[in-house]
Every structure is written in structure tokens, then in C-alpha cells.
Scaffold this active site. Structure first.
Site, PDB file in Angstrom:
ATOM      1  N   GLU A  36      -1.715  56.700 -59.039  1.00 25.83           N
ATOM      2  CA  GLU A  36      -1.995  56.271 -60.421  1.00 25.83           C
ATOM      3  C   GLU A  36      -3.510  56.271 -60.618  1.00 25.83           C
ATOM      4  OE1 GLU A  36      -0.458  52.466 -61.449  1.00 25.83           O
ATOM      5  OE2 GLU A  36       1.640  53.132 -61.413  1.00 25.83           O
ATOM      6  N   HIS A 127      -7.272  78.460 -77.543  1.00 25.16           N
ATOM      7  CA  HIS A 127      -6.427  79.647 -77.448  1.00 25.16           C
ATOM      8  C   HIS A 127      -6.085  80.193 -78.841  1.00 25.16           C
ATOM      9  CE1 HIS A 127      -3.486  82.449 -76.083  1.00 25.16           C
ATOM     10  NE2 HIS A 127      -2.505  81.812 -76.676  1.00 25.16           N
ATOM     11  N   LYS A 190       0.934  96.427 -75.631  1.00 19.93           N
ATOM     12  CA  LYS A 190       1.962  96.413 -74.571  1.00 19.93           C
ATOM     13  C   LYS A 190       3.329  96.403 -75.222  1.00 19.93           C
ATOM     14  CE  LYS A 190       0.136  92.639 -72.810  1.00 19.93           C
ATOM     15  NZ  LYS A 190      -0.075  91.427 -72.041  1.00 19.93           N
ATOM     16  N   ARG A 192       7.717  96.881 -74.481  1.00 18.29           N
ATOM     17  CA  ARG A 192       8.893  97.158 -73.660  1.00 18.29           C
ATOM     18  C   ARG A 192       9.894  97.802 -74.603  1.00 18.29           C
ATOM     19  NH1 ARG A 192       9.369  94.498 -68.863  1.00 18.29           N
ATOM     20  NH2 ARG A 192       8.022  92.828 -69.588  1.00 18.29           N
ATOM     21  N   ASP A 216     -11.125  88.248 -73.468  1.00 23.46           N
ATOM     22  CA  ASP A 216      -9.952  87.387 -73.594  1.00 23.46           C
ATOM     23  C   ASP A 216     -10.412  85.932 -73.581  1.00 23.46           C
ATOM     24  OD1 ASP A 216      -7.282  86.795 -73.860  1.00 23.46           O
ATOM     25  OD2 ASP A 216      -6.633  87.964 -72.131  1.00 23.46           O
ATOM     26  N   GLY A 222      -4.436  86.905 -63.928  1.00 29.05           N
ATOM     27  CA  GLY A 222      -5.251  88.119 -63.889  1.00 29.05           C
ATOM     28  C   GLY A 222      -4.464  89.361 -64.270  1.00 29.05           C
TER      29      GLY A 222
END
Ligand code: R5P
Length: 310
Positions: A36, A127, A190, A192, A216, A222
Site C-alpha cells: 500500500e 494520445h 495498414k 487486413r 508517433d 515497437g
């Protein structure tokens, strides 16, 4: 004003103290046997303008608890105003529900900091800028880019630079840097195509023969920047460098970057460096201590913070 630091990033806190010529308030921030957190402010702070410096970096939960408990101790000691200086705001990537029945942890953490008693927040390269709105107290979000631009001008030939966003989400950030440098912009997209198939990386922009500069906010495993570097070199880029504000660098990230095709990765000291990071030959660190110190000075003296970036 008075400064107080948690244990997450002592070197940065000390550098901020040196910039401001302000000694640290004496305080005990330690653990009980069961881990704690216990805090005791060892001098009078009644009526003071307090700045608590603490990144909520690894171990994120411990450092967050330290921050909350320091703020609570200051509030109960009658500090006049408490600014949480959070060079790296962890949990920021959990800023929306990625699926049903998931939390928005960035909002929860913002609530905790506010409820603990913070009067305002000072942070760097959130962010997503919108996270400022998660706090119902004044929040200053500083930009690391001016420090990066200084470093780029010192280390790289400006002529053939192509700033590259490693994903579509980072385009605004990369465009900002390209504008400051007067450089061109490319984007790694990117995709898919079908579930179960591996990700395809398309480069938007002609990078052949160019010196590419990936930018970034965070480098964690990474993977994002190393894969982007491979894709850029495959498309004929001459060399790839990377700049990121927060070197989270968890797991095997340092080894991955060391073994990658990146000429260098430059990060700031928003998170304390491990021995591995310090020893890594292609990771370099620049300091945001003066930037934070100046912002603290301006907040304490009711001066403009945004004009730091004019
Ligand atoms: C993602 O949205 C962030 O801006 C970074 O690109 C990401 O957190 C980097 O993570 P990693 O280094 O694990 O690929």
C-alpha cells in the site's frame, strides 16, 4: 509555487526543479509491507500553489495510486491549488469502447484524478486531444513537436525529408510536423483485406529515394514503427528515422528497435529510461524538462501557456 514529485520519473522532476530554481517540498512517499502507498507531506503547504510531477508509466497502477494519494494528502493539508503534472498520461489509449461491454478507462482515470482533489492538469502529447474533455478541470496539453523540430534540424538534412504517419490515426500529428519542417507527408495505411489474412501495408505518397521521418505519440511494443520502417524501405526509401514523445517500450521493444532497420528512434524523457534504453545504440532521448518548467512557471504566474507554441 511548490513542487512535489512521486517516484515515477525523478530525473525529469529534478530537471524541472533546476529550470525553475525551486526546491522540492519534503515528502515521504513509501510503501507499507503489503505495498500500500503511504504519503506524508513533511512541511507546511497551507495556502500553497502545488505542482505534483508524476507520469503514470510502468508500473502504471502503482504510479497512478501514488499520484492520487499525494493529491489527497495535499488537499487535506489545505493546499490552495493542486496541479497534477503528468508528463505521460497512461490509460490514454483506452479512450473509447472498442467493443460492447468494455470500459473507457481514460475517463475513469480522469475522474479519479479530479475526485482526488486536483485543481488542474498539465500533460504532454495526449494520445487524443479530446481526452482533455474527460477532465472537468482546466487541462493544458503541451506539444513535444517544437523540441523534436530542434533535434531534427540539428541531426538531419532538411532537404529530402518526408514525414510519415505510421497509421491513419496519426495523420494530424504527422501533418503538423511536416508543416513545421516544410516537408512532405506520406501515410502508412495498414489493412487486413480478409479476416485471417495478414495485414497489408500500403504507402500513400512516393517515398522512393526519400529520407523518411516516422512520427508517433507512443512507442510501446515497437511493432508499429518497425513494421512501418520495413514497408517504407521496401518502397525505396533511402533511410528511416522515428520520433515519438512517449517511450513506453514494454516487453522486448528495445531489442526489437535495436535489431530493426530504423536508423534511430528519438523519444523524450516523459517516462524514465531503463538501463536497456540508455544502452541501446539507436535510441536517443531529448528532454522536455524546460518545456514543462516554463509551462509550470506560466501557470503559477497566470501567463499564457498556448503562446509557448506560437
Ligand atoms: C496507436 O494509436 C499509437 O499512436 C501508437 O502507434 C501505438 O500505441 C504504438 O504501439 P506499438 O509500439 O505497440 O505498436
Amino acid at each position: 509555487m511548490k513542487l512535489l514529485a512521486g517516484n515515477s520519473n525523478r530525473p525529469l522532476a529534478e530537471a524541472i526543479g533546476q529550470y525553475l530554481h525551486v526546491p522540492f517540498t519534503r515528502a515521504l512517499v513509501r510503501r507499507f509491507a503489503d505495498m500500500e502507498v503511504f504519503v506524508e507531506i513533511e512541511e507546511n503547504v497551507r495556502g500553497e500553489d502545488m505542482f505534483v510531477i508524476q507520469s503514470t508509466s510502468f508500473p502504471a497502477n502503482d504510479h497512478l495510486m501514488e499520484l492520487l494519494i499525494i493529491i489527497d494528502a495535499l488537499r487535506r493539508s489545505s493546499a490552495k491549488r493542486i496541479t497534477a503534472v503528468i508528463p505521460y498520461f497512461g490509460y490514454a489509449r483506452q479512450d473509447r469502447k472498442p467493443g460492447p461491454r468494455t470500459p473507457i478507462s481514460a475517463k475513469l482515470v480522469a475522474n479519479l484524478i479530479t475526485q482526488a482533489g486536483a485543481s488542474r492538469v498539465l500533460t504532454v502529447d495526449l494520445h487524443a486531444g479530446q481526452i482533455q474533455g474527460f477532465f472537468d478541470i482546466p487541462t493544458d496539453n503541451l506539444y513535444g513537436q517544437p523540441e523534436m523540430v530542434r533535434d531534427i534540424r540539428d541531426y538531419l538534412d532538411n532537404e529530402h525529408l518526408m514525414v510519415v504517419s505510421p497509421d491513419v490515426g496519426g495523420v494530424v500529428r504527422a501533418r503538423g510536423l511536416a508543416k513545421r519542417l516544410g516537408a512532405d507527408l506520406a501515410i502508412v495505411d495498414k489493412r487486413r483485406e480478409r479476416a485471417g489474412e495478414s495485414e497489408v501495408m500500403n504507402i500513400i505518397g512516393d517515398v522512393s529515394g526519400r529520407i523518411c521521418l516516422l512520427v508517433d505519440d507512443i512507442v510501446d511494443s515497437g511493432g508499429t514503427i518497425c513494421n512501418a520502417a520495413d514497408a517504407l524501405l521496401e518502397k525505396g526509401a533511402k533511410a528511416v528515422y522515428a520520433y515519438a514523445t512517449h517511450g513506453v517500450l514494454s516487453g522486448g521493444a528495445v531489442a526489437r528497435i535495436r535489431d530493426s532497420q530504423l536508423k534511430s528512434l528519438v523519444i523524450t524523457d516523459s517516462i524514465a529510461a531503463t538501463e536497456d534504453i540508455r544502452k541501446c545504440s539507436n535510441i536517443r532521448r531529448i528532454s522536455i524538462a524546460n518545456l514543462l518548467g516554463e509551462a509550470i512557471y506560466r501557470i503559477a504566474n497566470e501567463k499564457s501557456v498556448s503562446s509557448l507554441f506560437d
